[in-house]
Scaffold this active site. Sequence first.
Site, PDB file in Angstrom:
ATOM      1  CD  GLU A   1     -61.620 -39.188  71.553  1.00  0.00           C
ATOM      2  OE1 GLU A   1     -61.975 -40.375  71.650  1.00  0.00           O
ATOM      3  OE2 GLU A   1     -61.369 -38.631  70.477  1.00  0.00           O
TER       4      GLU A   1
ATOM      5  CB  CYS B   1     -28.271 -31.749  59.523  1.00  0.00           C
ATOM      6  SG  CYS B   1     -26.587 -31.664  60.112  1.00  0.00           S
ATOM      7  CD  GLU B   2     -34.963 -31.620  58.649  1.00  0.00           C
ATOM      8  OE1 GLU B   2     -34.477 -32.172  57.637  1.00  0.00           O
ATOM      9  OE2 GLU B   2     -36.058 -31.058  58.669  1.00  0.00           O
TER      10      GLU B   2
ATOM     11  CE1 TYR C   1     -48.195 -30.791  63.361  1.00  0.00           C
ATOM     12  CE2 TYR C   1     -47.724 -30.867  65.720  1.00  0.00           C
ATOM     13  CZ  TYR C   1     -48.157 -31.487  64.566  1.00  0.00           C
ATOM     14  OH  TYR C   1     -48.564 -32.792  64.613  1.00  0.00           O
TER      15      TYR C   1
ATOM     16  N   GLY D   1     -59.532 -32.515  72.436  1.00  0.00           N
ATOM     17  CA  GLY D   1     -59.252 -31.256  71.761  1.00  0.00           C
ATOM     18  C   GLY D   1     -59.267 -30.031  72.643  1.00  0.00           C
TER      19      GLY D   1
ATOM     20  NE  ARG E   1     -47.657 -29.635  69.971  1.00  0.00           N
ATOM     21  CZ  ARG E   1     -47.925 -28.352  70.074  1.00  0.00           C
ATOM     22  NH1 ARG E   1     -47.106 -27.548  70.716  1.00  0.00           N
ATOM     23  NH2 ARG E   1     -49.023 -27.850  69.566  1.00  0.00           N
TER      24      ARG E   1
ATOM     25  N   GLY F   1     -56.264 -35.640  75.927  1.00  0.00           N
ATOM     26  CA  GLY F   1     -54.923 -35.998  76.362  1.00  0.00           C
ATOM     27  C   GLY F   1     -54.136 -34.750  76.718  1.00  0.00           C
TER      28      GLY F   1
END
Lengths: 418, 418
Positions: free
Chosen positions: A273, A342-343, A315, A231, A311, A275
């Site tokens: 952990e 087409c979004e 988001y 995180g 992303r 990433g």
Amino acid sequence: MSNPKPLPFSEATVRAVAEDFPTPFYLYNEKGIRESCRSLNSAFSWSDGFRNYFAVKATPNPHIMSIVKEESLGADCSSRAELMLAEKIGLRGEQVMFTSNNTPVFEFQAAKDLGAVLNLDDITHIDFVDQNLGLPELVSFRYNPGSAREGNVIIGKPEEAKYGFTEDQLFEGYRTLKERGVRRFGLHTMVASNELDGSFFVETARMLFDLAARILQQLDVRIEFVNLGGGIGIPYRPEDKAVDLKAVGDRIHSLYDEMIVPAGLDPLRVVLENGRMITGPHGYLVTRCIHHKQIYRNYVGVDASMANLMRPGIYGAYHHITVLGKEDAPHNKVVDVVGSLCENNDKFAIGRALPEIDRGDLLVIHDAGAHGHAMGFQYNGKLRSAELLLQENGDVKQIRRAETYDDYFATLDFAEFD
Amino acid sequence: MSNPKPLPFSEATVRAVAEDFPTPFYLYNEKGIRESCRSLNSAFSWSDGFRNYFAVKATPNPHIMSIVKEESLGADCSSRAELMLAEKIGLRGEQVMFTSNNTPVFEFQAAKDLGAVLNLDDITHIDFVDQNLGLPELVSFRYNPGSAREGNVIIGKPEEAKYGFTEDQLFEGYRTLKERGVRRFGLHTMVASNELDGSFFVETARMLFDLAARILQQLDVRIEFVNLGGGIGIPYRPEDKAVDLKAVGDRIHSLYDEMIVPAGLDPLRVVLENGRMITGPHGYLVTRCIHHKQIYRNYVGVDASMANLMRPGIYGAYHHITVLGKEDAPHNKVVDVVGSLCENNDKFAIGRALPEIDRGDLLVIHDAGAHGHAMGFQYNGKLRSAELLLQENGDVKQIRRAETYDDYFATLDFAEFD
């Protein structure tokens, strides 16, 4: 106006790559990845046996994983496919942490076969593992503090998250493990995602150190490692400040001396952990301007889409964009940078001030090295792009080929239409 | 409490399939798909040359496309891969509409090669097509009404959408086409997505009929078809009411008589491009309960995840769930139904009242036939599932195999790790 986020490679390098490989492509910077690994290792060098288990889901590419392995990182895997990647690059045993949730038998089995540390997500998984494959010597639990902890903005409230054990379940769980002959114990939590406030991680350490001390006291169960989770965020926006890893490491060191040593828990391994902080800033999505459009807003159309990087679309995440060779040009054109899906939300930037962009210009989208290619889909029949690595020796190596239409059609049988 | 959304197949059928194919899998109902096609065709049977171009992106499976082709539907394609699918099942020429945006040359070329109707998204694409491949005989434009139209909740405000021509650009564009010798013209818009209010589509017809009349009057350009777009919604929630297609068709028929006939535009073809309403209600994601979890909330863990169906996770979309064989049991357990992704939003239902669910129970997730499998990704190393078709004769046919780990690793080269 100078570019607040300079690129780690020259304009000529990117142009040369773009001549050899059709855009869009991902370009990773080996040197940067190694530096991130080293900064983190250095910040925790006080801790004997410290290891960051690289969250494979961020960048599930064996060539990237192999680089971080050379820097002494392990692998944090959440599925059989990720375990297979770890195995293929030579990671095994306690170099691998298996942190999954709602896990089927075959994935637990794959983790056990590799000798990975089993980090159980739920108290019912003790029986599930015991009955289906037998409990290993070492077992870890994931703790969910619920309303005892706020969580951060990205990951949301722990009490609404599906992960982990309650505190009562932790105590009950370790007691059960002990009764069943498990001899080695770990403790894990994960309450932040993309967090830039270093204090958050210090508080997580305090929470787990306190728990580990109480578990020893009440159950005579000695936790041998605490996994503070991942995180650690990255500065996506130019004005963001990276986490001061050294300061976080030092503060956790102090807590260790204050809490763990007097509790008689020393030596206790501290592991992480992360990433995103390892690969995120060191991967770039390179795309080309193919169209301009002026209707109710001004658009720059590029040849990448949400299929390459989700992303921003899902988001609303900010990703900095450098227009190659125009870093110092006035950024006085306000545009939406869009893909061809087409979004409606297939936009890499909304109302962004950029320099005048010409058709054919290369746009470099920053901080795409984690949760970028990995989250790509093939919606609208789009193909996922290649991944390239700028090696420390200056050579560029293809580390994943672009998809072909044969890949796209691989699961279909057209025989009856021939 | 009886199930407000009954399944179109028996419990025994689903159990038999689940014995032959590992869950999760998609199960499509051929009969239902054909009925949806026929309802729509019937509602517009008054219109000579009516055609719904099935939006391939909803369910890009050639076996499904082939069924809708038998029902006289065409294909609405947005990419080369979708055009290839159309070609493989024998669609070509004006059976195919190419509606794309921010389109690269190679995709325009593929559309032209197939003889598809080119529906241009932007005024600059006139030159782009003309210079790169030459303008075809028939060209259509996509209209974006901007603030002249509200858009619906799902698709958002047209003036913030990246699609289409402004009204001024439309007039300028048709004038240009005419000067360059284009002889046949179409007009398109798409201002709704998953809309259940039939009036919306009637108003879209009014808008395009009015435009077509003014275009004829001012430019002496005769539009030969109007494409009212897609966007007919489906009743995801039990309390939702499906669009009354017959009523919508009749109201558009009246407008046609009021506006198109007096304008001298008759015969004008009316076409649509719905995907969701054709396949959405007739595809089910079948998954199995593998875990229960009780922490701060109650969870039922299933073997599907966002990798199989993203809509609940990314849009918060409601999908009805039937617990097979427990349709009539009291729905008195409030649970979150979750997948196994390391993503907080990997939930198929939040706080849903369901019957008591046992490990091994089959859960049937409704209305997954459109934008379901098609939007799947492989994040966390997850594999996408098989698609099966319950044929009208009662047989079940696999129409897409499940992915394998070899598929997942297909774009990687492991040679250097051997």
